[in-house]
Design a protein around this motif. Structure first.
Motif, PDB file in Angstrom:
ATOM      1  N   PHE A  84       0.811  -1.233   0.000  1.00 19.64           N
ATOM      2  CA  PHE A  84       0.000   0.000   0.000  1.00 19.64           C
ATOM      3  C   PHE A  84       0.835   1.270   0.000  1.00 19.64           C
ATOM      4  N   GLY A  85       2.103   1.197   0.425  1.00 13.22           N
ATOM      5  CA  GLY A  85       2.941   2.396   0.474  1.00 13.22           C
ATOM      6  C   GLY A  85       2.329   3.451   1.374  1.00 13.22           C
ATOM      7  N   PRO A  86       2.550   4.736   1.026  1.00 11.83           N
ATOM      8  CA  PRO A  86       2.089   5.815   1.911  1.00 11.83           C
ATOM      9  C   PRO A  86       0.567   5.942   1.959  1.00 11.83           C
ATOM     10  N   VAL A  87      -0.133   5.263   1.045  1.00 11.02           N
ATOM     11  CA  VAL A  87      -1.593   5.435   0.947  1.00 11.02           C
ATOM     12  C   VAL A  87      -2.301   5.135   2.259  1.00 11.02           C
ATOM     13  N   VAL A  88      -1.761   4.184   3.032  1.00  9.38           N
ATOM     14  CA  VAL A  88      -2.472   3.799   4.262  1.00  9.38           C
ATOM     15  C   VAL A  88      -1.774   4.285   5.531  1.00  9.38           C
ATOM     16  N   SER A  89      -0.823   5.234   5.376  1.00 16.95           N
ATOM     17  CA  SER A  89      -0.093   5.604   6.592  1.00 16.95           C
ATOM     18  C   SER A  89      -1.054   6.281   7.586  1.00 16.95           C
ATOM     19  N   GLY A  90      -0.925   5.896   8.834  1.00 16.14           N
ATOM     20  CA  GLY A  90      -1.792   6.444   9.873  1.00 16.14           C
ATOM     21  C   GLY A  90      -3.130   5.726   9.978  1.00 16.14           C
ATOM     22  N   ILE A  91      -3.404   4.803   9.072  1.00 15.63           N
ATOM     23  CA  ILE A  91      -4.702   4.115   9.115  1.00 15.63           C
ATOM     24  C   ILE A  91      -4.536   2.775   9.817  1.00 15.63           C
ATOM     25  N   GLN A  92      -5.362   2.499  10.773  1.00 13.19           N
ATOM     26  CA  GLN A  92      -5.189   1.284  11.572  1.00 13.19           C
ATOM     27  C   GLN A  92      -6.400   0.375  11.495  1.00 13.19           C
ATOM     28  N   ASP A  93      -7.536   0.933  11.978  1.00 15.11           N
ATOM     29  CA  ASP A  93      -8.679   0.097  12.280  1.00 15.11           C
ATOM     30  C   ASP A  93      -9.379  -0.451  11.044  1.00 15.11           C
ATOM     31  N   ASN A  94      -9.342   0.312   9.966  1.00 22.21           N
ATOM     32  CA  ASN A  94     -10.097  -0.135   8.789  1.00 22.21           C
ATOM     33  C   ASN A  94      -9.268  -0.969   7.811  1.00 22.21           C
ATOM     34  N   ILE A  95      -8.081  -1.407   8.263  1.00 25.18           N
ATOM     35  CA  ILE A  95      -7.347  -2.426   7.491  1.00 25.18           C
ATOM     36  C   ILE A  95      -7.164  -3.640   8.384  1.00 25.18           C
ATOM     37  N   GLY A  96      -7.505  -4.792   7.855  1.00 24.08           N
ATOM     38  CA  GLY A  96      -7.300  -6.041   8.598  1.00 24.08           C
ATOM     39  C   GLY A  96      -6.423  -6.959   7.772  1.00 24.08           C
ATOM     40  N   ASP A 221      10.236  -2.268 -10.248  1.00 27.05           N
ATOM     41  CA  ASP A 221       9.798  -1.092  -9.490  1.00 27.05           C
ATOM     42  C   ASP A 221       8.621  -1.489  -8.591  1.00 27.05           C
ATOM     43  N   VAL A 222       8.876  -1.665  -7.298  1.00 28.64           N
ATOM     44  CA  VAL A 222       7.820  -2.157  -6.408  1.00 28.64           C
ATOM     45  C   VAL A 222       6.656  -1.162  -6.295  1.00 28.64           C
ATOM     46  N   ASP A 223       6.964   0.132  -6.382  1.00 31.23           N
ATOM     47  CA  ASP A 223       5.882   1.117  -6.268  1.00 31.23           C
ATOM     48  C   ASP A 223       5.062   1.178  -7.560  1.00 31.23           C
ATOM     49  N   GLY A 224       5.747   1.173  -8.677  1.00 32.98           N
ATOM     50  CA  GLY A 224       5.043   1.201  -9.972  1.00 32.98           C
ATOM     51  C   GLY A 224       4.127  -0.012 -10.111  1.00 32.98           C
ATOM     52  N   ASP A 225       4.595  -1.179  -9.695  1.00 28.92           N
ATOM     53  CA  ASP A 225       3.798  -2.403  -9.841  1.00 28.92           C
ATOM     54  C   ASP A 225       2.594  -2.427  -8.889  1.00 28.92           C
ATOM     55  N   ALA A 226       2.614  -1.540  -7.885  1.00 28.66           N
ATOM     56  CA  ALA A 226       1.497  -1.502  -6.920  1.00 28.66           C
ATOM     57  C   ALA A 226       0.543  -0.350  -7.235  1.00 28.66           C
ATOM     58  N   TRP A 227       0.768   0.319  -8.359  1.00 26.89           N
ATOM     59  CA  TRP A 227      -0.018   1.528  -8.649  1.00 26.89           C
ATOM     60  C   TRP A 227      -1.523   1.257  -8.625  1.00 26.89           C
ATOM     61  N   ALA A 228      -1.954   0.212  -9.277  1.00 26.86           N
ATOM     62  CA  ALA A 228      -3.404  -0.049  -9.382  1.00 26.86           C
ATOM     63  C   ALA A 228      -3.998  -0.320  -8.001  1.00 26.86           C
ATOM     64  N   VAL A 229      -3.312  -1.145  -7.205  1.00 24.47           N
ATOM     65  CA  VAL A 229      -3.809  -1.452  -5.854  1.00 24.47           C
ATOM     66  C   VAL A 229      -3.946  -0.155  -5.058  1.00 24.47           C
ATOM     67  N   ARG A 230      -2.942   0.700  -5.168  1.00 21.32           N
ATOM     68  CA  ARG A 230      -2.963   1.947  -4.386  1.00 21.32           C
ATOM     69  C   ARG A 230      -4.059   2.889  -4.881  1.00 21.32           C
ATOM     70  N   HIS A 231      -4.274   2.923  -6.186  1.00 21.45           N
ATOM     71  CA  HIS A 231      -5.328   3.793  -6.720  1.00 21.45           C
ATOM     72  C   HIS A 231      -6.706   3.340  -6.213  1.00 21.45           C
ATOM     73  N   PHE A 232      -6.983   2.059  -6.286  1.00 21.19           N
ATOM     74  CA  PHE A 232      -8.279   1.553  -5.803  1.00 21.19           C
ATOM     75  C   PHE A 232      -8.410   1.787  -4.289  1.00 21.19           C
ATOM     76  N   THR A 233      -7.293   1.620  -3.576  1.00 23.41           N
ATOM     77  CA  THR A 233      -7.334   1.793  -2.124  1.00 23.41           C
ATOM     78  C   THR A 233      -7.649   3.243  -1.767  1.00 23.41           C
ATOM     79  N   GLU A 234      -7.047   4.176  -2.516  1.00 22.65           N
ATOM     80  CA  GLU A 234      -7.366   5.593  -2.274  1.00 22.65           C
ATOM     81  C   GLU A 234      -8.860   5.827  -2.446  1.00 22.65           C
ATOM     82  N   ASN A 235      -9.450   5.177  -3.458  1.00 19.91           N
ATOM     83  CA  ASN A 235     -10.909   5.302  -3.668  1.00 19.91           C
ATOM     84  C   ASN A 235     -11.694   4.782  -2.471  1.00 19.91           C
ATOM     85  N   VAL A 236     -11.283   3.616  -1.969  1.00 20.75           N
ATOM     86  CA  VAL A 236     -12.012   3.034  -0.824  1.00 20.75           C
ATOM     87  C   VAL A 236     -11.966   4.000   0.345  1.00 20.75           C
ATOM     88  N   LEU A 237     -10.788   4.619   0.541  1.00 20.18           N
ATOM     89  CA  LEU A 237     -10.618   5.484   1.707  1.00 20.18           C
ATOM     90  C   LEU A 237     -11.282   6.848   1.518  1.00 20.18           C
TER      91      LEU A 237
END
Ligand SMILES: Cc1ncc(COP(=O)(O)O)c(C=O)c1O
Length: 404
Positions: A84-96, A221-237
């Motif tokens: 998830f990279g920085p997308v979830v920093s500071g988020i605790q309870d809503n990730i399991g 590129d670990v960040d580039g390969d995670a781009w789609a996951v991070r984009h969808f995650t930003e939407n969820v949040l």
């Protein structure tokens, strides 16, 4: 009474593992295996990543105690940061999250949990896709539907087909998406196509399961390969009443830890919703199925991701693998174009371990019967199986079988 156990017919062999057994039994000196989704060195041998070798040295005195049901908390946090990279920093309870028995059990626990709790009418998986998606979901009793991912005429993603099919999905239906380096086609969506699909899934309230089996392995590129996951995650949040998403994360390919079974499953829910009850249910499923995940592979990953020097070495290792694959693709394309006078550019532009060559079932059979070259009937080859010692032979053989 055990009569229902009598006369059981033997199920068909697993397509990939069955072929590997045939390959092992073939005595021909020039046989070539392009089946397995596992990295090979230039000499055709399995490769222990230098970062993994170094971590193992440091783990010599590790004990062999059980991990907890959810696995190693340190490993889980590092795995979460990696995907998830920085997308979830500071988020605790809503990730399991829990550690799993590699990507396969992450997919399986997600499917078992969602079938029970979300109760979708249908799950949409790509056509084609990794062989296990269908059987994992079929076992849950949820109706499995397919969305056309790939067009064999354009050798590109079938964007219109994906949109048309997902447009017919109902709220709470599940969509399985591969995060990068799509298996078996090697063809990925562009960022703008990902955005379109993310918007559609949100509009239609579809639950996403990302299958991430090649992060960093695809491009280095670990960040580039995670781009789609991070984009969808930003939407969820960011969006209210988003149904959420799961990520099934495998460490088999990007750490070369295939047999160690290292993985994680994450669930992300909107900001105001706790994912901890769901995490508890993941643990219940894990407890009844295997009690707790394997320790050693996760300790290796944990060591590498947690120590700067090892992490730098690992990034270097990812580059070594992805660059070798890229240069092999380039040589294969050049050789095939020279031999056949046809366009083989797709072999070079596809990403990751696999190339969807476009060879027909008949051509694949001839490669096996006449040249002892083994690949899946779909025409998928593992590019890692090619090396200096066999590349010209494979190019020659493909040239022969595509002659009319
Ligand atoms: C798309 C995809 N998902 C999941 C997996 C699961 O692999 P593992 O269980 O080894 O992590 C694979 C392996 O080939 C894959 O290609």
């Amino acid at each position: 009474m055990v009569t229902h156990l009598l006369d059981l017919s033997i199920p068909a062999e697993d397509a990939a593992f069955g072929l590997m057994a045939d390959f092992d039994a073939d005595p021909h000196p020039n046989k070539v295996s392009l089946i397995a989704g596992a990295y090979r060195e230039e000499n055709g041998k399995p490769w222990v990543l230098p970062s993994v070798r170094m971590a193992k040295e440091q783990l010599r005195d590790e004990n062999h105690e059980y991990l907890g049901i959810a696995g190693s908390p340190t490993f889980i946090n590092l795995a979460k940061d990696l995907i998830f990279g920085p997308v979830v920093s500071g988020i605790q309870d809503n990730i399991g999250s829990i550690q799993t028995v590699s990507g396969t059990s992450a997919n399986h626990i997600a499917a078992t949990f969602l079938a029970d709790r979300l109760r979708p009418n249908r799950v949409f998986i790509p056509s084609p896709t990794w062989i296990n998606h269908k059987s994992i979901w079929e076992a849950t009793g949820v109706t499995v539907a397919e969305y056309p991912y790939y067009s064999s005429s354009t050798k590109q993603v079938d964007m219109a087909g994906i949109i048309d099919t997902l447009d017919q999905a109902e709220p709470n239906d599940v969509v399985v998406l591969q995060a990068c380096a799509h298996n078996p086609t090697g063809v990925d969506l562009t960022k703008s196509q990902w955005r379109q699909i993310a918007d559609l899934c949100h509009e239609r309230s579809l639950f996403i399961v990302f299958d991430s089996a090649y992060q960093g392995f695809a491009t280095g590129d670990v960040d580039g390969d995670a781009w789609a996951v991070r984009h969808f995650t930003e939407n969820v949040l960011a969006l209210e009443n988003h149904p959420g998403l799961c990520v099934a994360q495998s460490f088999s390919k990007n750490f070369g830890l295939y047999g160690e079974r290292v993985g994680a499953l994450h669930l992300v829910l909107p900001r105001n919703v706790s994912a901890q009850g769901a995490r508890g249910e993941f643990m219940t499923i894990a407890r009844r199925e295997y009690s707790n995940p394997p320790r050693f592979g996760a300790s290796i990953v944990q060591k590498i991701l947690g120590e700067r020097g090892l992490r730098v070495q690992w990034k270097h290792d990812l580059n070594t693998m992805s660059l070798r694959i890229q240069s092999t693709r380039c040589e294969l394309r050049r050789g095939l174009e020279k031999k056949t006078q046809q366009d083989w550019s797709h072999v070079e532009t596809q990403i990751g371990m696999f190339s969807y060559t476009g060879l027909t079932k008949e051509q694949v059979s001839r490669l096996r019967d006449e040249f002892h070259i083994y690949l899946l009937p779909s025409g998928r080859i593992s590019v890692c199986g090619l090396n200096e010692g066999n590349l010209q032979y494979v190019i020659h053989a493909i040239g022969e079988v595509i002659k009319i």
